[in-house]
Each structure stands twice: as structure tokens, then as C-alpha cells.
Design an enzyme around this catalytic site. Structure first.
Site, PDB file in Angstrom:
ATOM      1  CD  GLU A  49       8.622  13.763   2.528  1.00 40.04           C
ATOM      2  OE1 GLU A  49       9.458  14.435   3.399  1.00 40.04           O
ATOM      3  OE2 GLU A  49       9.509  12.986   1.667  1.00 40.04           O
ATOM      4  CG  ASP A 121       2.414   5.592  -7.713  1.00 38.82           C
ATOM      5  OD1 ASP A 121       3.602   5.964  -7.266  1.00 38.82           O
ATOM      6  OD2 ASP A 121       2.044   5.315  -6.877  1.00 38.82           O
ATOM      7  NE  ARG A 123       3.131   6.070  -4.334  1.00 41.12           N
ATOM      8  CZ  ARG A 123       2.457   5.672  -3.903  1.00 41.12           C
ATOM      9  NH1 ARG A 123       2.157   6.001  -2.321  1.00 41.12           N
ATOM     10  NH2 ARG A 123       1.341   5.350  -4.278  1.00 41.12           N
ATOM     11  CE  LYS A 149       2.226   1.992  -0.585  1.00 42.55           C
ATOM     12  NZ  LYS A 149       1.718   2.594   0.903  1.00 42.55           N
TER      13      LYS A 149
END
Length: 187
Positions: A49, A121, A123, A149
């Protein structure tokens, strides 16, 4: 991991006709946007997001353009976009705006996060494997420039990493340079 999963709903959009399903993980509610007849090895975009880029058209990043590119490709290729509610590299909207203010004073994105007490980061991607297993997906073509990722997705074979290249502009050149030079993004 305790996950609550919604029903399936239709989502007609300017990018095409999709199905949507929400996955609630704790306080975060993630969205999966997908074509009803997914390819056997679908193209999948894992998108975090970015309110300012995705909804407001910010030129400070490439997020909104990446999301649009991914949705158009998902429509064409019977693919999927997994929209993770991890605003501002998972530091939240308030902290992201504070990071923007530090960037306005000369800090880059990593320096701003560090000044606010965060890693570059924050995430995580565990939910991605759960989502892919829910859809009985065993192989994907991952649409990303982020090696984190690629490394974070487990128990699903990534048969190909597809780049997602967006033109830079005068407002995001430094941001993209930091992603490439310091975060290892394959731009």
C-alpha cells in the site's frame, strides 16, 4: 497465523473485470485482485500500500504507476495483484508523512526511516504464501524489482521474475536511485 478470509466479490474497474477477496491478518486487511480464470502459472504482483502514490498520484515514488501497470497486466494475462496493507514500507501513514518531511529537508528514504527509529524497510511477506496456497497456486511469475520479495516467498516456485520498469521523473529520481543502490532493487 490466524487469518480471516472474505467471500469473493466482483470488481469491475477501469483496468478490467476482476474478482476480489480480502484476507484479515491481525489488524491488517489485505486485498487480492485477480482474474477468475487464473493462468496455471500466473503473473503475480505483490504490491504494498502507498496511499500517496496509489490514490493521490504522488510523483515522489513509482508506486501508483507500478500498481496500474500490474493491474493492466493482470487483466491481459489472467494474473493476480496481492495488495498488502503495509503503508510506507510498513511504518504507517503518520510516520511516512514524517519521513516525507525529513526528505524535504534533504534525507533520503532510508535516512528518514532511520531518523524515525525504523529499519530501511519494515515490510514482511509471510501472508503472501498463505494467500497463494489458498488459491492452490504452486508456481508463479513474480512481477517485482525487489529481491527481498523473491527471497521471502516460500513453498511456491517462482519460475520467473518479471521486471516492472516505470519512467522516472524529477521528483522520484533520488528515490529510485536509493532503491537501486542501497536496497538492491533490480532497476
Amino acid at each position: 497465523m490466524n487469518i480471516t478470509i472474505s467471500e469473493i466479490a466482483n470488481l469491475p474497474s477501469k483496468f478490467g473485470d476482476f474478482k476480489v477477496k480480502a484476507f484479515k491478518e491481525g489488524q491488517k486487511e489485505h486485498l487480492v485482485i485477480y482474474k477468475e480464470n487464473l493462468d496455471e502459472t500466473p503473473i503475480v504482483r505483490v504490491h504494498s500500500e502507498c496511499l500517496t502514490g496509489d490514490a493521490l498520484g504522488s510523483l515522489k515514488c513509482d508506486c501508483g504507476e507500478q500498481l496500474e501497470f500490474a493491474l493492466k497486466l493482470a487483466q491481459k494475462s489472467n494474473g493476480m495483484v496481492i495488495y498488502l496493507r503495509q503503508e510506507g514500507r510498513n511504518i504507517g501513514l503518520l510516520n511516512k508523512i514524517n519521513a516525507y518531511a525529513l526528505q524535504d529537508k534533504g534525507a533520503n528514504t532510508i535516512e528518514a526511516n532511520h531518523q524515525l527509529g525504523f529499519r530501511a524497510d519494515e515490510r514482511t511477506y509471510e501472508i503472501v504464501t498463505t494467500i497463494l496456497h489458498h488459491f492452490n497456486i504452486k508456481k508463479i511469475k513474480l512481477l517485482t524489482n525487489n529481491p527481498d520479495k523473491v527471497n521471502a516467498i516460500n513453498d511456491v516456485e517462482i519460475v520467473e521474475r518479471l521486471p516492472i520498469i516505470i519512467e522516472s521523473n524529477k521528483h522520484n529520481e533520488g528515490y529510485l536511485a536509493v532503491k537501486r543502490s542501497y536496497m538492491g532493487h533490480l532497476l
